[in-house]
Design a protein around this motif. Structure first.
Motif, short mmCIF file in Angstrom:
data_model
loop_
_atom_site.label_atom_id
_atom_site.label_comp_id
_atom_site.label_asym_id
_atom_site.label_seq_id
_atom_site.Cartn_x
_atom_site.Cartn_y
_atom_site.Cartn_z
N UNK A 44 0.83 -1.19 0.00
CA UNK A 44 0.00 0.00 0.00
C UNK A 44 0.87 1.25 0.00
N UNK A 45 0.25 2.39 -0.09
CA UNK A 45 1.01 3.64 -0.16
C UNK A 45 1.77 3.93 1.13
N UNK A 46 1.29 3.41 2.26
CA UNK A 46 1.92 3.71 3.54
C UNK A 46 2.48 2.50 4.27
N UNK A 47 2.28 1.29 3.72
CA UNK A 47 2.77 0.11 4.43
C UNK A 47 2.78 -1.13 3.52
N UNK A 48 3.58 -2.10 3.92
CA UNK A 48 3.59 -3.42 3.31
C UNK A 48 2.97 -4.40 4.30
N UNK A 49 2.04 -5.22 3.84
CA UNK A 49 1.40 -6.22 4.70
C UNK A 49 1.63 -7.60 4.11
N UNK A 50 2.13 -8.52 4.92
CA UNK A 50 2.30 -9.92 4.53
C UNK A 50 1.43 -10.76 5.44
N UNK A 51 0.51 -11.53 4.85
CA UNK A 51 -0.44 -12.29 5.65
C UNK A 51 -0.38 -13.77 5.27
N UNK A 52 -0.13 -14.61 6.28
CA UNK A 52 -0.09 -16.06 6.11
C UNK A 52 -1.22 -16.64 6.95
N UNK A 53 -2.17 -17.29 6.29
CA UNK A 53 -3.36 -17.75 7.00
C UNK A 53 -3.68 -19.20 6.65
N UNK A 54 -3.94 -19.99 7.69
CA UNK A 54 -4.29 -21.39 7.51
C UNK A 54 -5.76 -21.59 7.88
N UNK A 55 -6.50 -22.28 7.02
CA UNK A 55 -7.90 -22.61 7.32
C UNK A 55 -8.01 -24.10 7.59
N UNK A 56 -8.92 -24.47 8.48
CA UNK A 56 -9.08 -25.89 8.79
C UNK A 56 -9.95 -26.58 7.75
N UNK A 57 -10.26 -27.84 8.00
CA UNK A 57 -11.01 -28.63 7.01
C UNK A 57 -12.38 -28.04 6.70
N UNK A 58 -12.98 -27.35 7.65
CA UNK A 58 -14.29 -26.75 7.44
C UNK A 58 -14.17 -25.34 6.87
N UNK A 59 -12.95 -24.97 6.46
CA UNK A 59 -12.67 -23.65 5.90
C UNK A 59 -12.86 -22.54 6.92
N UNK A 60 -12.79 -22.90 8.20
CA UNK A 60 -12.84 -21.91 9.27
C UNK A 60 -11.47 -21.28 9.40
N UNK A 61 -11.43 -19.97 9.54
CA UNK A 61 -10.15 -19.28 9.65
C UNK A 61 -9.36 -19.83 10.82
N UNK A 62 -8.12 -20.20 10.57
CA UNK A 62 -7.29 -20.78 11.61
C UNK A 62 -6.11 -19.89 11.95
N UNK A 63 -4.97 -20.51 12.22
CA UNK A 63 -3.77 -19.77 12.61
C UNK A 63 -3.41 -18.74 11.56
N UNK A 64 -3.02 -17.56 12.03
CA UNK A 64 -2.69 -16.47 11.12
C UNK A 64 -1.47 -15.72 11.65
N UNK A 65 -0.51 -15.51 10.75
CA UNK A 65 0.66 -14.68 11.05
C UNK A 65 0.63 -13.50 10.10
#
Length: 206
Positions: free
Chosen positions: A70-91
Motif C-alpha cells: 500500500x502507499x503507507x505500508x507493506x502487509x504480509x499475511x499467512x493464513x491457515x484454514x481448517x477442514x471446514x474452511x474456518x479461519x485458523x492460525x494467522x501470522x
C-alpha cells in the motif's frame, strides 16, 4: 540487363531480411508465481511443581498466502484454514513505509514491548477458536508481548510484484496457545512458556 536484375534481386533480399530482423519478438510467458508459505509453531512450557519442562509444536501450510503493498505500508499475511474452511492460525507482518529499505530486501527487527516504536515491523500471531467454543482466541503481537527475532525479505520482483523471505519470532513468557481461556473462567489454566514461530514465504503476490 543481367547486372540490373542481379542488383534488384540483391536489394529485394536485403530488404526482406531487414524486415524479418525488425519484426518484434513475442514476449516470453512469465512463469506462474510459486506462492507458497509455511507456519511452524512451538511452545516451550516452563516447568511447574507438578509438570516438567516440555515442548508442543505444530506445522501448517497456509492455503492462500498473500500481501499488499500500500502507499503507507507493506502487509504480509499467512493464513491457515481448517477442514471446514474456518479461519485458523494467522501470522501477519506490517512494515510501515518509513521503515522500508530501498527495494524492500533486507532484515527487519520486530516491534516489541515495552516500546513497540523501537522495532521496524509489527507482527501478530492469532490462534482463533471455533464460534461454538465460548472462549477467547490466543493472540500474541507487538502491542502485548515481548518479541525477539526478525523478518527477512530475501527477494522482491518489482515488475511482477512478488515477494519472498523468512521469519523467526519468539514471544517470551506468554500463555500457552494450545489451551483457550473461557469467557466465564474465574482463573487462567494456561501454563507459561516461550512461543516460537518460524517459516518461509515464496513469491507471494502483492
Amino acid at each position: 540487363m543481367k547486372k540490373l536484375a542481379s542488383f534488384l534481386l540483391a536489394v529485394t533480399l536485403l530488404t526482406a531480411c531487414s524486415k524479418k530482423e525488425a519484426d518484434p519478438q513475442p514476449t516470453p510467458a512469465q512463469p506462474a508465481p510459486a506462492q507458497a508459505a509455511t507456519i511452524n509453531m512451538a511452545f516451550d512450557f516452563y516447568p511447574t511443581a507438578s509438570s516438567p519442562a516440555s515442548t508442543q509444536s505444530l506445522s501448517l501450510v497456509p492455503q492462500k498466502p498473500a500481501g499488499e503493498l500500500l502507499s503507507d505500508r507493506l502487509v504480509i499475511k499467512l493464513e491457515h484454514a481448517n477442514a471446514a474452511n474456518f479461519v485458523g492460525d494467522q501470522v501477519q507482518f506490517t512494515l510501515p513505509l518509513s521503515r522500508q529499505k530501498s527495494g524492500l530486501v533486507g532484515t527487519y527487527t520486530l516491534a516489541s514491548q515495552p516500546d513497540a516504536s523501537v522495532g521496524e515491523v509489527l507482527v501478530a500471531y492469532n490462534r482463533p477458536v471455533s464460534a461454538s467454543a465460548n472462549a477467547y482466541s490466543n493472540t500474541y503481537n507487538s502491542n502485548n508481548a515481548r518479541l525477539e527475532g526478525s523478518l527477512i525479505i530475501s527477494a522482491y520482483d518489482a515488475p511482477r510484484r512478488l515477494i519472498s523471505g523468512t521469519y523467526t519470532v519468539k514471544a517470551v513468557n506468554v500463555k500457552s496457545p494450545f489451551l483457550f481461556l473461557g469467557y466465564n473462567s474465574t482463573s487462567d489454566p494456561r501454563r507459561d512458556g516461550d512461543l516460537r514461530l518460524t517459516g518461509t514465504f515464496t513469491e507471494l503476490p502483492l
